[in-house]
Design a protein around this motif. Sequence first.
Motif, mmCIF file in Angstrom:
data_model
loop_
_atom_site.group_PDB
_atom_site.id
_atom_site.type_symbol
_atom_site.label_atom_id
_atom_site.label_comp_id
_atom_site.label_asym_id
_atom_site.label_seq_id
_atom_site.Cartn_x
_atom_site.Cartn_y
_atom_site.Cartn_z
ATOM 1 N N GLY A 57 -8.595 2.837 20.776
ATOM 2 C CA GLY A 57 -9.010 3.601 19.788
ATOM 3 C C GLY A 57 -9.134 2.987 18.247
ATOM 4 N N PRO A 58 -9.482 3.795 17.458
ATOM 5 C CA PRO A 58 -9.432 3.286 16.267
ATOM 6 C C PRO A 58 -7.970 3.642 15.487
ATOM 7 N N ILE A 59 -7.753 2.986 14.164
ATOM 8 C CA ILE A 59 -6.577 3.132 13.457
ATOM 9 C C ILE A 59 -6.649 4.077 12.637
ATOM 10 N N LEU A 60 -7.785 4.123 11.685
ATOM 11 C CA LEU A 60 -7.626 5.244 10.450
ATOM 12 C C LEU A 60 -8.507 6.209 10.662
ATOM 13 N N SER A 61 -8.993 6.341 12.190
ATOM 14 C CA SER A 61 -9.523 7.935 12.470
ATOM 15 C C SER A 61 -8.969 7.919 13.940
ATOM 16 N N ALA A 62 -7.764 7.790 14.135
ATOM 17 C CA ALA A 62 -7.138 7.756 15.558
ATOM 18 C C ALA A 62 -6.957 9.232 15.945
ATOM 19 N N TRP A 63 -6.981 9.357 17.114
ATOM 20 C CA TRP A 63 -6.744 10.725 17.738
ATOM 21 C C TRP A 63 -5.405 11.474 17.402
ATOM 22 N N GLN A 91 -11.046 -1.690 2.853
ATOM 23 C CA GLN A 91 -12.118 -0.853 2.217
ATOM 24 C C GLN A 91 -12.108 0.802 2.644
ATOM 25 N N GLN A 92 -11.822 0.920 4.027
ATOM 26 C CA GLN A 92 -11.882 2.164 4.642
ATOM 27 C C GLN A 92 -10.475 2.930 3.918
ATOM 28 N N PHE A 93 -9.449 2.356 3.833
ATOM 29 C CA PHE A 93 -8.186 2.878 3.558
ATOM 30 C C PHE A 93 -8.407 3.017 1.800
ATOM 31 N N MET A 94 -9.311 2.438 1.255
ATOM 32 C CA MET A 94 -9.198 2.593 -0.195
ATOM 33 C C MET A 94 -10.004 3.567 -0.472
ATOM 34 N N LYS A 95 -11.132 3.647 0.419
ATOM 35 C CA LYS A 95 -12.017 4.685 0.286
ATOM 36 C C LYS A 95 -11.480 6.346 0.529
ATOM 37 N N MET A 96 -10.432 6.231 1.344
ATOM 38 C CA MET A 96 -9.673 7.325 1.319
ATOM 39 C C MET A 96 -8.878 7.901 0.290
ATOM 40 N N SER A 114 -3.964 7.448 5.893
ATOM 41 C CA SER A 114 -4.784 8.410 5.081
ATOM 42 C C SER A 114 -4.431 8.302 3.739
ATOM 43 N N SER A 115 -4.917 9.197 2.916
ATOM 44 C CA SER A 115 -4.567 9.159 1.291
ATOM 45 C C SER A 115 -3.056 9.417 1.224
ATOM 46 N N LEU A 116 -2.524 8.602 -0.057
ATOM 47 C CA LEU A 116 -1.331 9.020 -0.385
ATOM 48 C C LEU A 116 -1.068 10.322 -0.800
ATOM 49 N N GLU A 117 -1.773 11.115 -0.783
ATOM 50 C CA GLU A 117 -1.791 12.506 -1.389
ATOM 51 C C GLU A 117 -0.896 13.239 -0.043
ATOM 52 N N SER A 118 -1.032 12.687 1.156
ATOM 53 C CA SER A 118 -0.327 13.274 2.319
ATOM 54 C C SER A 118 0.873 12.226 2.708
ATOM 55 N N GLU A 119 1.709 13.129 3.214
ATOM 56 C CA GLU A 119 2.804 12.439 3.835
ATOM 57 C C GLU A 119 2.277 11.635 5.238
ATOM 58 N N VAL A 120 3.248 10.371 5.405
ATOM 59 C CA VAL A 120 2.722 9.563 6.628
ATOM 60 C C VAL A 120 3.012 10.520 7.863
ATOM 61 N N LYS A 151 -10.597 9.126 -4.752
ATOM 62 C CA LYS A 151 -10.364 10.161 -6.030
ATOM 63 C C LYS A 151 -9.394 9.424 -6.924
ATOM 64 N N THR A 152 -8.279 9.063 -6.589
ATOM 65 C CA THR A 152 -7.291 8.240 -7.548
ATOM 66 C C THR A 152 -7.986 7.138 -8.139
ATOM 67 N N LEU A 153 -8.703 6.369 -7.538
ATOM 68 C CA LEU A 153 -9.132 5.275 -8.105
ATOM 69 C C LEU A 153 -10.314 5.647 -9.169
ATOM 70 N N SER A 154 -10.864 6.564 -8.744
ATOM 71 C CA SER A 154 -11.934 7.097 -9.950
ATOM 72 C C SER A 154 -11.329 7.562 -11.051
ATOM 73 N N PHE A 155 -10.236 8.175 -10.970
ATOM 74 C CA PHE A 155 -9.555 8.802 -11.916
ATOM 75 C C PHE A 155 -8.901 8.016 -12.757
#
Length: 785
Positions: A483-489, A647-652, A586-592, A655-659
């Motif tokens: 399965g995938p890593i950044l969109s895992a089950w 790139q996929q992780f940075m896209k997550m 996922s985004s650093l806005e959420s806990e691991v 919002k922070t990067l744009s700010f």
Amino acid sequence: MTVLATLKIIIRSWWRNKVFFIISVVSLAIGLACTNLLFTYFVHDYNIESGNQDKERIFCLRQDNPLQEGRKVDYVTGEIPPMLKEKYVEVEDFLRISSLEPLYCKEGENIFHDITFICVDSTLPHFFQYQTIIGSLEQVLKQPGKIALSETFAHKVFGDNDPLGKIFEIKTTTNTKNYEVAAILKVRSQSLLQFDMITGTDENFFGGTTFLKLSANTSPEQFARKINQDKVPTLVPGKSQYYADPLSTIYFVTPESDSQQSIPYINQSNVQLLYIGLAAALLVLLIACCNYTNMSLSRILQQLKMIHVEKLMGSGLKNIRIQLFGDAFLTVLLAFSLSLLIISDCLSFFNELLASRLNFHFFFSLQMLPLLLLFALIMAIVPAWYISYKLSRLSFSEYKTLYGGRKKQRFIGLLVILQFIISIGLIFATLIANGQIDLIKEKANCYENRIEIGSMFSPPLATLKSELKKNVPGIESIALSAGPILSAWVRELSIRQPDGTEKKSFLLMLFSDADLIKTLDIQQTSGNTPEQIQKEYSHPVLVNESYVRNLVPAGVNPIGKYIKEFDQFADTLSIIGGVVKDFPTSSLESEVTPTIINIPTAEKMPNANYLHIKLNPDTREEAIKKITQTWERMNEGEAFQYTDLHQQFMKMNQKTLSFARILIGYSLIGLLLTCFGLFGISWYATRQRIREISIRKIHGATPWQIIWLLNKPFCWQVIIAYILGIPVVYWLMLHWREQFAYQASLSIADFLLPLAIVWGISAVTVCLQGYLLNQTNPIDSIKTE
């Protein structure tokens, strides 16, 4: 006095004081450009679907998310909307939309990835009006195998050639099918929907986003209560309910809870970025206005002698007022016109920065042009009227008393302090935001130069792994996964708290061989190596620190324990063989998320269809080419595609990067304008004190003493601005940082660097003036004065 004569006097005045004039016009133009850009973006987004006459009657049907308490999901099963229209008179029509999630689309020899391909009901024109450039949208929506392309995507694929009748081979998650191009749709300004391809729905529509058009005067709240009371089936009957939300609810993404899901075919706007960007633009405009005020006062003081000469020569009060009014009015209008040129040059960069869809024509639309003209007139008329009315009545001695001497110095000093406060605040906020970005980049190291190959419909890739390890030297490590890593089950997880309550979370499940730990550079904190664990246990797993922290009782060693002991819903065979450090998915806005990494041998994963590859950065491109060739040789007819995990992780974390990019951009602009202002003010100050400085030089003052004399007031102003600005910005940024589960630490440098930067810029600017002044002959200066 004729208009032409007045204009000549104004232009002559500009030329005599060209330094002040250029600085005031350029700085004001930059400030207006920044403000107009963000203000227009604000209006554009808040008036989404402005041309839609039925906008106020269209609502999105949403329901409680069964996996996340307190959040909503924009999903309704396919049979619900027709049933609502049949049963409730309030529902005039419905529109169902779903993404077909293409893995790729192929036209001729060209293959395209990341395509937004949606299917919609034939009622689409009843909700959102799309004009066809060529072809028939009705044919697309009612006949199977037909697609319409967006104008942008059609131009990307075919250029200026006619695309009608062309065939696209599209592979989705369910099948591979050919579609014929039957229409090209014109881009809609301020459209809620976004897509590259569109086709009609069929009888197999399972579900997706649903829009309802309610009859006039129908309350969406009452309608939602009515269908909930009638127990219309939801995803979790009896535990969730429906909501009829306006379009703005799914368009605007709130920063507090991130309650809206990201929908690929819906244009969405981040409210936080919208307001922060507008605030930053207003601050830059304030700096520009301070520059304009300082320069105007200084320039008018120099003009006042000439105005009184005109009075002695018989010029009337009315003519003088017209002259002063025209000078200020034309200066602002010139700056406003220059700001439009700046906007036209910077618009593409701005769109990329904020992922916006502004075009230059929107600035001249009926929505925006009246507002911009009103803003320009206010900016031009108010100061022009004040200057012409107030100053034309003053005698020269009165003007010097009111606007000259210490009183004017104090006034200019306050404006300079205000500029310094804004510049220091923007720099400090930028440093804090950059610290958060550095933390994101640090967490993203495990994904740098890592790619993911495969999909849930790919053939088994164990053989491909062996071929790649033998034939591609640029591969440092490769793991076979199920399965995938950044969109895992994930599945829902209830974590019992010390006070007896339960916290809702998720459990992330990964299935991969022993090479995954090495491929992602995940550090193992306890237990044997994955290879040894595979030999020791029949069903070995690794868990992360978050799993241990949330599920394993304090003091208990999880090594060798069955997962079932800590999670009642887990299987009965898996045994914990080791613990790894937390790594973000996922985004650093959420806990691991608590994570279980199942590490069976390749023989126990015969259908594993994902590969995770760590590439040597020096030979990355060559390795990807060889991987592509190997894939195409071994999987004939299957187009090669890969996901860049970094790139996929940075896209997550976009919002922070744009700010941070907004703050960096506006901080640099603010500093540039502050430099303009300091240059003009110091230039004026040195010219006013030429006689004093020349006398000091004659009496033995050294160049450094002269430079310190000029720098001293600015040093005090920087210190005062720092003391006033830092606490306020620190308090604001603390609130911003609260949204992150993981926060970057602040250092002493973060607090001292803004002071050093602003003081350094002011010192260099003023020292330049002092150096030029030191080159003049004091005797000549005294004679001139």
